[in-house]
Design an enzyme around this catalytic site. Structure first.
Site, mmCIF file in Angstrom:
data_model
loop_
_atom_site.group_PDB
_atom_site.id
_atom_site.type_symbol
_atom_site.label_atom_id
_atom_site.label_comp_id
_atom_site.label_asym_id
_atom_site.label_seq_id
_atom_site.Cartn_x
_atom_site.Cartn_y
_atom_site.Cartn_z
ATOM 1 N N HIS A 82 0.825 -1.201 0.000
ATOM 2 C CA HIS A 82 0.000 0.000 0.000
ATOM 3 C C HIS A 82 0.864 1.259 0.000
ATOM 4 C CE1 HIS A 82 -2.217 -3.248 2.004
ATOM 5 N NE2 HIS A 82 -3.328 -2.682 1.580
ATOM 6 N N MET A 210 -8.181 1.802 0.860
ATOM 7 C CA MET A 210 -6.812 2.326 0.884
ATOM 8 C C MET A 210 -5.895 1.595 -0.103
ATOM 9 S SD MET A 210 -6.378 2.713 5.014
ATOM 10 C CE MET A 210 -7.732 3.333 6.020
ATOM 11 N N SER A 211 -6.441 1.147 -1.229
ATOM 12 C CA SER A 211 -5.616 0.384 -2.172
ATOM 13 C C SER A 211 -6.189 0.481 -3.581
ATOM 14 C CB SER A 211 -5.547 -1.085 -1.733
ATOM 15 O OG SER A 211 -6.820 -1.697 -1.876
ATOM 16 N N ASN A 234 -17.532 -2.846 6.141
ATOM 17 C CA ASN A 234 -18.111 -1.902 7.114
ATOM 18 C C ASN A 234 -18.877 -0.809 6.388
ATOM 19 O OD1 ASN A 234 -15.009 -1.143 6.651
ATOM 20 N ND2 ASN A 234 -16.164 0.759 6.932
ATOM 21 N N HIS A 246 -8.764 -2.021 11.968
ATOM 22 C CA HIS A 246 -8.241 -3.004 11.016
ATOM 23 C C HIS A 246 -8.704 -4.413 11.391
ATOM 24 C CE1 HIS A 246 -5.741 -4.575 7.871
ATOM 25 N NE2 HIS A 246 -5.021 -5.310 8.712
#
Length: 289
Positions: A82, A210-211, A234, A246
């Site tokens: 990432h 986030m990727s 979520n 996480h």
């Protein structure tokens, strides 16, 4: 010194001689179970591959698996790198370029993401139709490597419409709910604030994570067809009734993991048949000339 995908690919080819994958798979947080379904020819740790970046995040095992899934020869990244891990953003180009050099034509990307829609909450899947890259970073910034692609390239149909239609048809046949929407890439490593989420909603986001966008950018630069699926773990900040973490991402990724595995395996099985038909038709057309 920049990492060299040619060195990585040469090492992998020597480790699995004669094996040529057609599809590359990148597995996101908590989705490593799909890798266990692969009839593996060889499994290699990222740490053992020269000039290959390392993963440092829990839930990303850092293994490259070559083998067959749904009868299709694949190369699978069990874990990913990432932008928020630091290091050189250009290094994120190496895994996809390495898979391209190994022989893939199609890249299938998965991720864990938060949903903006209560109707598509934890335990559901979203097919990505487009993305918004809000990280301000791109692994292709800098001198262009003409061996892989042009300096400037379009992203209009970054997520291949034919592959998306294929996934939707399979999901309908298997009675697996599969929404479709826009994925927004947030740099992280913190989760988003409620105010940021309200802004992202205005921008047109359906899910946030986030990727993914670095890999898709590199894949399209080198001419690969791309499909991507978000495993919704979520609801976004402001909608979620539980505190985001996480660990929650890893735990909730299991909710739709079985559906995702079924979907991907049938996708690869049917894709193999379609590619075989196309190959036979090309041969027949050639013989007829």
């Amino acid at each position: 010194m920049a990492l060299d995908p040619y060195k990585a690919a040469e090492f992998i080819k020597n480790t699995a001689p004669g094996f040529t994958p057609r599809v590359g798979i990148i597995l996101g947080s908590g989705l490593g179970g799909l890798a266990e379904k692969i009839d593996a020819v060889v499994t290699i740790g990222f740490d053992d591959i020269p000039d290959f970046p390392r993963s440092t995040v829990e839930g990303h095992d850092g293994q490259l698996i070559l083998g067959r899934l749904g009868g299709m020869p694949v190369v699978c990244m069990k874990g990913r790198i990432h932008l928020y891990e630091g290091g050189n953003p250009e290094d994120l180009a190496v895994p996809v370029r390495t898979m391209k050099l190994l022989g893939i034509d199609i890249l299938l990307v998965t991720n864990a993401a938060g949903s903006f829609h209560e109707s598509a909450g934890p335990g559901s899947l979203m097919l990505i139709s487009d993305h918004i890259n809000l990280t301000g970073r791109n692994p292709l910034v800098g001198e262009n490597d003409d061996r892989f692609g042009p300096r400037f390239f379009p992203m209009t149909d970054a997520y291949d419409p034919t592959l998306r239609a294929h996934f939707k048809a399979i999901a309908e046949e298997l009675d697996i709910p599969l929404s479709e929407g826009v994925y927004l890439h947030y740099l992280g490593p913190n989760f988003e604030t409620p105010a940021e989420i309200r802004a992202f909603r205005v921008l047109g986001a359906d899910a946030v994570g986030m990727s993914t966008t670095p890999e898709v950018l590199v894949a399209r630069h080198c001419g690969l067809r791309v499909a991507a699926i978000s495993n919704i773990t979520n609801l976004v900040a402001g909608l979620s009734k539980t505190e985001l973490s996480h660990q929650q991402t890893l735990d909730c990724a299991k909710l739709a993991a079985e559906d995702l595995e079924k979907l991907v395996i049938i996708f690869l099985e049917t894709l193999k048949r379609e590619l075989l038909k196309a190959h036979l038709k090309e041969g027949a057309d050639g013989n007829g000339q």
